[in-house]
Design a protein around this motif. Sequence first.
Motif, PDB file in Angstrom:
ATOM      1  N   ARG A 361       0.817  -1.212   0.000  1.00  0.00           N
ATOM      2  CA  ARG A 361       0.000   0.000   0.000  1.00  0.00           C
ATOM      3  C   ARG A 361       0.851   1.262   0.000  1.00  0.00           C
ATOM      4  O   ARG A 361       0.478   2.272  -0.622  1.00  0.00           O
ATOM      5  N   ILE A 362       2.008   1.226   0.656  1.00  0.00           N
ATOM      6  CA  ILE A 362       2.760   2.481   0.826  1.00  0.00           C
ATOM      7  C   ILE A 362       4.016   2.565  -0.024  1.00  0.00           C
ATOM      8  O   ILE A 362       4.620   3.634  -0.113  1.00  0.00           O
ATOM      9  N   HIS A 363       4.435   1.454  -0.653  1.00  0.00           N
ATOM     10  CA  HIS A 363       5.681   1.473  -1.421  1.00  0.00           C
ATOM     11  C   HIS A 363       5.412   1.220  -2.901  1.00  0.00           C
ATOM     12  O   HIS A 363       4.409   0.580  -3.260  1.00  0.00           O
ATOM     13  N   PRO A 364       6.294   1.657  -3.771  1.00  0.00           N
ATOM     14  CA  PRO A 364       6.198   1.290  -5.198  1.00  0.00           C
ATOM     15  C   PRO A 364       6.318  -0.225  -5.350  1.00  0.00           C
ATOM     16  O   PRO A 364       6.926  -0.905  -4.509  1.00  0.00           O
ATOM     17  N   PRO A 365       5.752  -0.785  -6.425  1.00  0.00           N
ATOM     18  CA  PRO A 365       5.740  -2.245  -6.582  1.00  0.00           C
ATOM     19  C   PRO A 365       7.110  -2.904  -6.478  1.00  0.00           C
ATOM     20  O   PRO A 365       7.238  -3.957  -5.855  1.00  0.00           O
ATOM     21  N   ALA A 366       8.136  -2.293  -7.070  1.00  0.00           N
ATOM     22  CA  ALA A 366       9.455  -2.930  -7.038  1.00  0.00           C
ATOM     23  C   ALA A 366       9.966  -3.060  -5.605  1.00  0.00           C
ATOM     24  O   ALA A 366      10.478  -4.109  -5.196  1.00  0.00           O
ATOM     25  N   VAL A 370      10.532  -6.534  -3.082  1.00  0.00           N
ATOM     26  CA  VAL A 370      11.747  -6.849  -2.324  1.00  0.00           C
ATOM     27  C   VAL A 370      11.395  -7.133  -0.864  1.00  0.00           C
ATOM     28  O   VAL A 370      11.860  -8.119  -0.272  1.00  0.00           O
ATOM     29  N   GLU A 371      10.552  -6.291  -0.269  1.00  0.00           N
ATOM     30  CA  GLU A 371      10.174  -6.500   1.129  1.00  0.00           C
ATOM     31  C   GLU A 371       9.313  -7.748   1.289  1.00  0.00           C
ATOM     32  O   GLU A 371       9.404  -8.441   2.301  1.00  0.00           O
ATOM     33  N   SER A 372       8.487  -8.052   0.289  1.00  0.00           N
ATOM     34  CA  SER A 372       7.678  -9.265   0.346  1.00  0.00           C
ATOM     35  C   SER A 372       8.555 -10.517   0.312  1.00  0.00           C
ATOM     36  O   SER A 372       8.301 -11.495   1.027  1.00  0.00           O
ATOM     37  N   SER A 373       9.573 -10.475  -0.521  1.00  0.00           N
ATOM     38  CA  SER A 373      10.497 -11.612  -0.582  1.00  0.00           C
ATOM     39  C   SER A 373      11.193 -11.812   0.760  1.00  0.00           C
ATOM     40  O   SER A 373      11.427 -12.955   1.184  1.00  0.00           O
ATOM     41  N   ALA A 374      11.503 -10.712   1.446  1.00  0.00           N
ATOM     42  CA  ALA A 374      12.127 -10.823   2.764  1.00  0.00           C
ATOM     43  C   ALA A 374      11.181 -11.479   3.762  1.00  0.00           C
ATOM     44  O   ALA A 374      11.600 -12.278   4.605  1.00  0.00           O
ATOM     45  N   VAL A 375       9.875 -11.164   3.670  1.00  0.00           N
ATOM     46  CA  VAL A 375       8.887 -11.800   4.551  1.00  0.00           C
ATOM     47  C   VAL A 375       8.843 -13.305   4.290  1.00  0.00           C
ATOM     48  O   VAL A 375       8.841 -14.116   5.227  1.00  0.00           O
ATOM     49  N   LEU A 376       8.802 -13.696   3.007  1.00  0.00           N
ATOM     50  CA  LEU A 376       8.770 -15.120   2.694  1.00  0.00           C
ATOM     51  C   LEU A 376      10.041 -15.816   3.151  1.00  0.00           C
ATOM     52  O   LEU A 376      10.009 -16.987   3.560  1.00  0.00           O
ATOM     53  N   ASP A 377      11.168 -15.129   3.096  1.00  0.00           N
ATOM     54  CA  ASP A 377      12.419 -15.708   3.600  1.00  0.00           C
ATOM     55  C   ASP A 377      12.350 -15.925   5.111  1.00  0.00           C
ATOM     56  O   ASP A 377      12.867 -16.920   5.634  1.00  0.00           O
ATOM     57  N   GLU A 378      11.710 -14.989   5.830  1.00  0.00           N
ATOM     58  CA  GLU A 378      11.536 -15.156   7.271  1.00  0.00           C
ATOM     59  C   GLU A 378      10.678 -16.382   7.560  1.00  0.00           C
ATOM     60  O   GLU A 378      10.963 -17.165   8.463  1.00  0.00           O
ATOM     61  N   ILE A 379       9.607 -16.548   6.793  1.00  0.00           N
ATOM     62  CA  ILE A 379       8.754 -17.722   6.962  1.00  0.00           C
ATOM     63  C   ILE A 379       9.554 -18.989   6.704  1.00  0.00           C
ATOM     64  O   ILE A 379       9.441 -19.980   7.438  1.00  0.00           O
ATOM     65  N   GLU A 380      10.386 -18.949   5.664  1.00  0.00           N
ATOM     66  CA  GLU A 380      11.182 -20.131   5.322  1.00  0.00           C
ATOM     67  C   GLU A 380      12.146 -20.488   6.453  1.00  0.00           C
ATOM     68  O   GLU A 380      12.305 -21.657   6.792  1.00  0.00           O
ATOM     69  N   ARG A 381      12.770 -19.482   7.037  1.00  0.00           N
ATOM     70  CA  ARG A 381      13.705 -19.763   8.132  1.00  0.00           C
ATOM     71  C   ARG A 381      12.985 -20.371   9.322  1.00  0.00           C
ATOM     72  O   ARG A 381      13.474 -21.315   9.946  1.00  0.00           O
ATOM     73  N   LEU A 382      11.806 -19.832   9.639  1.00  0.00           N
ATOM     74  CA  LEU A 382      11.060 -20.387  10.764  1.00  0.00           C
ATOM     75  C   LEU A 382      10.553 -21.781  10.433  1.00  0.00           C
ATOM     76  O   LEU A 382      10.563 -22.680  11.284  1.00  0.00           O
ATOM     77  N   ARG A 383      10.129 -21.974   9.196  1.00  0.00           N
ATOM     78  CA  ARG A 383       9.653 -23.301   8.779  1.00  0.00           C
ATOM     79  C   ARG A 383      10.745 -24.347   8.935  1.00  0.00           C
ATOM     80  O   ARG A 383      10.523 -25.434   9.461  1.00  0.00           O
ATOM     81  N   LEU A 384      11.939 -24.027   8.484  1.00  0.00           N
ATOM     82  CA  LEU A 384      13.043 -24.976   8.575  1.00  0.00           C
ATOM     83  C   LEU A 384      13.479 -25.208  10.013  1.00  0.00           C
ATOM     84  O   LEU A 384      14.108 -26.221  10.325  1.00  0.00           O
ATOM     85  N   GLY A 385      13.124 -24.286  10.906  1.00  0.00           N
ATOM     86  CA  GLY A 385      13.458 -24.474  12.310  1.00  0.00           C
ATOM     87  C   GLY A 385      12.474 -25.360  13.043  1.00  0.00           C
ATOM     88  O   GLY A 385      12.724 -25.759  14.178  1.00  0.00           O
ATOM     89  N   GLN A 386      11.353 -25.673  12.401  1.00  0.00           N
ATOM     90  CA  GLN A 386      10.389 -26.571  13.023  1.00  0.00           C
ATOM     91  C   GLN A 386      10.869 -28.014  12.885  1.00  0.00           C
ATOM     92  O   GLN A 386      11.877 -28.305  12.265  1.00  0.00           O
ATOM     93  N   THR A 387      10.105 -28.936  13.453  1.00  0.00           N
ATOM     94  CA  THR A 387      10.478 -30.338  13.411  1.00  0.00           C
ATOM     95  C   THR A 387      10.101 -30.947  12.071  1.00  0.00           C
ATOM     96  O   THR A 387       9.503 -30.310  11.218  1.00  0.00           O
ATOM     97  N   ALA A 388      10.431 -32.228  11.891  1.00  0.00           N
ATOM     98  CA  ALA A 388      10.156 -32.906  10.621  1.00  0.00           C
ATOM     99  C   ALA A 388       8.669 -32.962  10.327  1.00  0.00           C
ATOM    100  O   ALA A 388       8.260 -33.106   9.186  1.00  0.00           O
ATOM    101  N   ALA A 389       7.825 -32.874  11.334  1.00  0.00           N
ATOM    102  CA  ALA A 389       6.381 -32.937  11.133  1.00  0.00           C
ATOM    103  C   ALA A 389       5.779 -31.537  11.135  1.00  0.00           C
ATOM    104  O   ALA A 389       4.765 -31.286  11.748  1.00  0.00           O
TER     105      ALA A 389
END
Length: 867
Positions: A361-366, A370-389
Amino acid sequence: MSGAAFACILALGCGAPPAAADSPLAACEGSFAADRDDWNGCACFFPLARDPATGEEARRRLIELTESAPELPCPFFYLASLRFADGQDPAGAYARAIGLYAGREQWQGEFYARMSLARWHRGRAEFEQALAQMDGAVAAARRLEDRPLADRTELEFISLALSRGDDLIGLEKRLVALQQRLGDGAAEELKLEVADKLARVRFRLGDLDRAQRAFDHLAEQYRERGDSYAEATARLNAAACSLQGFPAPAEQAAARSRLAEALAVAEQAGNLRIQVIALRKLGELEPAREGVELLRRSLEIARRLDEPEVLYASLLAYASRLPKASQVESLLAEAEAVRPADGTASFLAEGWLHRLRTVWRIHPPAQAMVESSAVLDEIERLRLGQTAARAEYFSLWLPAHQWLAGNLYARAAWLHGGTDPPSPIDPKTPAPLPLPVLETSWLDRAFTVTERMRGRILLDTASSAAPPRLVSLEEVRRTLAPDEAVLSFQLSLWRNFYGRFEGGAWLLVVTRDASHLYALPDAQHFDPALRHFGGLFEARNGSEATAARVIADHLLAPALADLPPSVEHLVLVPDGALHRLPFGALPDAEGRPLIERFRLSRVPSATLWHRWRRQARAVERPVAEARAPALVIAAPAAGPEGSSWDPLPGALAEGRRVVRRLGGDSELLSGAEASERRVKAASGERYQVLHFATHALAESRRAGEAGVVLAAGEGDDGLLTPQEISGLPLDGELVVLAACRSGSGRVLYGEGPMSLARSFFQAGARTVVASLWRLRDDEAADLFRDFYRHLGRGESVATALAAAQRERRQGGAPAVAWAGVVVLGDGAVVPFPGGSPGTDGHRLWWWIALGFGMMLIALVRRARRRG
């Protein structure tokens, strides 16, 4: 012994006799000599070792005892406890004490040694090791026959496992068993705590109706007990169940009512945490000005709490509704400063989604990208920190992926320029809407985001890289054959419970030369219909045809019309409820089932399909030449002890036909030979096909109790469970599960069905043929007879199944007899290039029979002439 007593042992050495005034250590020696073989016989040394006046000598004496009496566990236990208190590593000494206590059957000592070691691991964030020790402590307490201690410890284990994202299905099973054991004699507080944990687990598993009923019941119990603090929490959790449903007016009104009740009780009890969350949820439900004020009040209270994750979510929720970019930037910076590194999954998930909405809403699309990709990377790091299940927990974060993917799909078609794209679907006349792809770069990005949430646990299993590389849209195009198309679905809501864009429902069709995008009716439109569609087939009278026509019109019709005439193989990437859909039974524009026109296969993700396809091209022919054709497991004489199964009279005949058809060194295991141990051993050998003609247990709510039914004996229970299947040493084999519901199971959004077929993929299979529903023994035998006839001729798996299904349909079989059998994985796999070894044998017998018949005709004619 109670937990308080255990704390007393570690802190003060309770149980030691009063020390003699002249020599405390001498008195301790006397006490130890009298109680030498007791599990806690050397307890008096511990307080002396912590006393500066006697510490050095007492520690030296404990060390001497570990050397002079190495068979005694007590000195090792207290020496480890001293190291723990000093911040030194006690693990080795605790482990030695545990082994010695267990060997002497001193279960009380084993319990406390395990719990001490668990606390050491927990303090170092070594949660897997902590959980293993706590589980062992539960078993020791049960052997000790201290039921309250065992129950309380098991609940502590479950609480830690739940906070870490452990196997929710297994936790549900343990909680149910614990709830049943407690009975009427258990403490009321413990029973309420168990009921609360069970409701939370069921909420995480998506069993919202049962979770909501449980939370409502808990709220009333807390009200009767006068515990308004706990009542407010239970009422908020009941409201959270309502908020997960579809945004119909009645559900919205119910959610508002529950939230208002939770807020009122929380204000009465002074429960600030629940006040913050209830105000935030109410604020998100209300229109602009009223909602912003509620969010402001929520943030004001959150600042008074010392709970960073609550403040984090409140800051982002408030920021998402403010108009001025400067205010928003300030709140985003504050949120980033307080965000916990590893907070509660639900709070982080909510915060991430608010952050995505706000940056777009507040930033240009480009910059927003970039910030959206950083959010998904944060999710990925937390996901990989969970257990196998962790699949159940990852599904909490999928709304962020769905929102971003939908946002990017809409931008690819230039549907919007603001935060929330308008829905291109008219809810009164839901139908797919073809959209022009005007900006391919956004389409590529949308596809990548979609792949980030597809079958990730399966992909982790198949990949040595962490995180594994995801396929690009261009790689998919290059991998497709000219006669193939990938159909990738996203099935979310266009408008969520709060009236905001949720990501929408989309179909992306990719061929070798082009990509086409379609906006679909959302999950609210499909979910109820698909839940009941499968049941229509059971009538066996064609009553499913009308519903199939409607579903096809609302899901596929424009996409099928736009496909190039050369496309004959559809690679389907379903989402959500579409995993339950028998696509092959849907009609095309001319009213014919899709299997009359297409070969069909379904995959968890395009990335996994791409990986399997590359493997197939690299090794298909040499592997086929090096392996035996098939291992066939027919129905055993008896399954797991105490089980009752309908007989499968056609299974053994089916197995024999498969072996004859495929020939070569194919092997048949039946009756007592079809044992769990024999199958595990044989699967380590190399076969092109593993065929199971047996019963399967695939209860959709309890995948932990699922399995393939084999013969029991030799120490095995006769049920090959998902965990055991995933440990089999498979390497690209085709697995055929001629068993009921082997391809179905509880669907986790993003991951797909928790089915038996999925377990074979985890074991290394590349293609699985399985069933979405129950199969009749005779109809299954007929279908697979035709399937193997085509497979043995050198056809691909998808081609062979489509041909067999067409033959069954043309022979008059009802759709229920063939439509539920599906190809999962790479359907283009050809197990027998050039034909199976048995094909030549069949041809030979045919020529022999033909020659014999011609000789017989000649003899008859000669006899007639003579007559």
